[in-house]
Design an enzyme around this catalytic site. Structure first.
Site, mmCIF file in Angstrom:
data_model
loop_
_atom_site.group_PDB
_atom_site.id
_atom_site.type_symbol
_atom_site.label_atom_id
_atom_site.label_comp_id
_atom_site.label_asym_id
_atom_site.label_seq_id
_atom_site.Cartn_x
_atom_site.Cartn_y
_atom_site.Cartn_z
ATOM 1 N N SER A 1 0.672 -0.913 0.305
ATOM 2 C CA SER A 1 0.308 0.039 -0.670
ATOM 3 C C SER A 1 0.910 1.375 -0.223
ATOM 4 C CB SER A 1 -0.980 0.095 1.430
ATOM 5 O OG SER A 1 -1.831 -0.880 1.299
ATOM 6 N N GLU B 1 3.518 -1.317 15.248
ATOM 7 C CA GLU B 1 4.500 0.006 15.268
ATOM 8 C C GLU B 1 5.916 0.198 15.815
ATOM 9 O OE1 GLU B 1 1.273 -1.181 14.784
ATOM 10 O OE2 GLU B 1 0.672 -0.726 12.680
ATOM 11 N N PHE C 1 -0.915 4.784 11.262
ATOM 12 C CA PHE C 1 -0.608 3.872 12.101
ATOM 13 C C PHE C 1 0.566 4.119 13.532
ATOM 14 C CE2 PHE C 1 -3.462 0.822 9.050
ATOM 15 C CZ PHE C 1 -4.377 1.785 9.803
ATOM 16 N N HIS D 1 -0.625 7.214 3.373
ATOM 17 C CA HIS D 1 -1.896 7.750 3.690
ATOM 18 C C HIS D 1 -2.857 9.343 4.396
ATOM 19 C CE1 HIS D 1 -1.617 3.927 1.725
ATOM 20 N NE2 HIS D 1 -3.272 4.050 1.392
ATOM 21 N N ASP E 1 -11.282 3.946 2.016
ATOM 22 C CA ASP E 1 -11.058 2.776 2.977
ATOM 23 C C ASP E 1 -12.153 3.546 4.804
ATOM 24 O OD1 ASP E 1 -10.541 0.491 2.080
ATOM 25 O OD2 ASP E 1 -8.241 1.345 2.157
#
Lengths: 322, 278
Positions: free
Chosen positions: A43, A64, A89, A115, A123
């Site tokens: 992604s 993460e 995230f 993103h 999404d």
């Protein structure tokens, strides 16, 4: 109308794909660059490096906190890590790690938060980084880069590698049209680019909002308002000189960002303007709200992030001059 | 100086450990703050690592790329680390008495980049094992065979990141990564077993793919032996559960876990000194 069409900008491929190309390029040039992935390489497009240099690519899985600290450890060994995942995230799961292991330690690590903004679209709001710039703002040693087109993404990735110290780089799922010639643009960290001259008002944008500001300038030109447009590709350190010159020379400022207004680029520009050369200002960005799933264009329209919104804000700012 | 001497004098190391306890007492009493009890519980572990022939290091060349790494993940035990690093020759002992004062590099919790020998910024618990894994992966890429030792607090092992790192270290077969848990059985607000139990602790580590050893964390000879033994483990990371006593060496601190985050008063410090010198 397509983004950038009014301003005569050529379409380009999605910014995340440009990032993947740019990352691969710096990996080719610099053997010290390594890439860490939070299982989203397909992604973020960091996976380009996985294929080309598997030994320099580490998927740390969906963890993460560990991801960020492993990157910091690699940086301490002299590598230049690109720690990559969705900005939401990274920042929301690993802010503590970004703070201690990278920011406070002033480690030479690069973090790619993909993103960013709402244009990832379908999404939905769980994945959208609408507060990323505000949160990175709370990590004072981080340089913050928000490229606006393919050429500036390439330059930003290289500039991140060349800069010694923490760098945050915002990437997006969406395509941003060419602002600059395809292979080149001026890109000095902390030095904004004036991409359109004008003397009636200045629109300062970052990321996708630069193309939108140029569209807005085309609308305003038809009404006889000449807007200067500034690409604020570096949010920290911020180019005070260009901001003050815009205030002095155009007498009104509009800021435009795909981000919450609270804690975003506009609020930092306002602080500079207020303390140097106060002029009327207007702010285009997200009000205190989360958004929703949807087509990016529909979302931009519904939540007030279009060329028309910028043009309206500019008219108000110009009117307030009198 | 590279400390690789195998013929270590255990009695000399015990005296050294005693001197570290006194340094920790003096530093935290002067600063009128700090975590003396958490520092005292890990004194023998640090003594064994730095002076028992385990770690390879050059104080004159502190960032020597081939050095073994020691990461103090339980950052609140910083006074113990500072006392040991000063004795090892990384910096002047005079600096110890500036702990927690303005303009001093001897910060309340360790900050990377301020002092030679301090490998990591720690103090928000849970991060050290991941940093250690980063050093392991970096060492592989650099073709170096150093070892990475990470000291974890027991309460710290409640943090999810410790287990993220544990999973990843096993995945990467990081057999040069060695965790040591200072298992003193108390966390800030009370006994671990009462506040947030870790047991069955050994089974947790084994379940994550780690080789596990247990040791009396105040027995320097036993510590050296087990630290040497885990170097032989292949294909998986190893953890040493070091059973310790919080506040070790000072009876009234051992008996009162509320000393976790506070220094001794000058009067208490005088009594502690007497006990430590006994």
């Amino acid at each position: 109308m397509r983004l950038g069409e009014r301003a005569g900008l050529k379409p380009a491929k999605p910014m995340r794909d440009v990032f993947g190309d740019a990352l691969l390029e710096v990996c080719r040039r610099n053997p010290r660059v390594v890439v860490l992935d939070g299982d989203l390489g397909n992604s973020t497009k960091a996976e380009t490096v996985r294929h080309a240099f598997p030994e320099r690519f580490f998927n740390l899985g969906i963890a993460e906190s560990n991801l960020v600290c492993v990157g910091a450890g690699l940086a301490a060994c002299g590598f230049i890590p690109f720690i990559t995942s969705f900005s939401s995230f990274l920042l929301c799961n690993a802010y503590d790690q970004l703070r201690l292991a990278i920011a406070l330690s002033n480690i030479n690590a690069k973090v790619l938060g993909s993103h960013g903004g709402i244009t990832l679209g379908k999404d939905g709001p769980t994945q959208m980084g609408i507060e990323d710039l505000a949160l990175v703002g709370g990590l004072p040693t981080f340089v913050m880069l928000v490229p606006s087109d393919p050429a500036s993404m390439h330059k930003a990735v290289q500039a991140a590698v060349d800069h010694v110290g923490p760098v945050w780089l915002r990437s997006s799922r969406v395509a941003m049209p060419h602002i600059y010639p395809e292979d080149d643009c001026p890109f000095t960290i902390g030095k904004a680019n004036v991409v359109r001259q004008g003397s009636d008002v200045t629109i300062i944008g970052c990321g996708i909002m630069v193309a939108m500001a140029l569209d807005a300038a085309a609308i305003l030109a038809e009404e006889g308002i000449q807007a200067r447009v500034v690409d604020m590709h570096t949010l920290r350190p911020m180019d005070k000189e260009t901001i003050v010159a815009a205030a002095r020379e155009t007498g009104a400022i509009v800021t435009a960002e795909e981000h919450l207004l609270t804690g975003g680029m506009g609020s930092n520009i306002a602080r500079i303007v207020a303390s140097t050369h106060p002029v009327p200002m207007r702010f285009v960005g997200l009000a205190d709200t989360y958004t929703e799933s949807g087509d990016p264009e529909d979302l931009l329209r519904k939540y007030g992030l279009t060329a028309e919104h910028i043009a309206a804000a500019a008219r108000e700012a110009v009117a307030a001059k009198r | 100086m590279t400390v690789t001497d195998q013929s270590v004098d255990i009695n000399a190391l015990k005296e050294l450990a005693r001197s570290f306890r006194l340094d920790i007492l003096d530093m935290t009493t002067k600063a009128a703050s700090g975590h003396p009890s958490s520092s005292w519980s890990c004194v023998e572990i640090l003594t064994a690592l730095y002076f028992g022939g385990i770690l390879r290091y050059h104080p004159d060349d502190p960032w020597w790329p081939e050095r073994d790494r020691f990461i103090m993940s339980k950052g609140h035990a910083a006074p113990a680390l500072y006392a040991v690093l000063a004795a090892a020759g990384y910096f002047s002992r005079d600096l110890l008495w500036t702990l927690r004062q303005v303009d001093s590099p001897v910060q309340g919790h360790p900050i990377q980049g301020l002092l030679p020998g301090v490998e990591a910024t720690t103090g928000s618990l849970g991060q050290g094992l991941s940093l250690g894994l980063g050093h392991v992966l970096g060492g592989r890429l650099n073709g170096l065979t150093y070892r990475v030792y990470v000291l974890l607090g027991d309460g710290e092992c409640q943090a999810g990141q410790v287990w993220e790192a544990a999973m990843a270290a096993a995945h990467f077969k990081a057999d040069n990564l060695h965790a040591i848990v200072d298992y003193n059985k108390y966390q800030e607000t009370g006994p671990i077993s009462r506040e947030m139990a870790l047991e069955p602790f050994i089974e947790k580590w084994r379940g994550f793919g780690w080789h596990v050893e247990e040791v009396d964390g105040h027995d320097i000879a036993a510590l050296i032996e087990v630290l040497q033994a885990v170097q032989q483990v292949q294909g998986q990371p190893s953890v040493i559960i070091a059973h310790t006593v919080k506040g070790k060496g000072v009876s009234f601190v051992e008996a009162d876990y509320t000393f976790h985050g506070r220094a001794l008063t000058p009067e208490q410090a005088a009594r502690a000194r007497e006990e430590l010198l006994r």
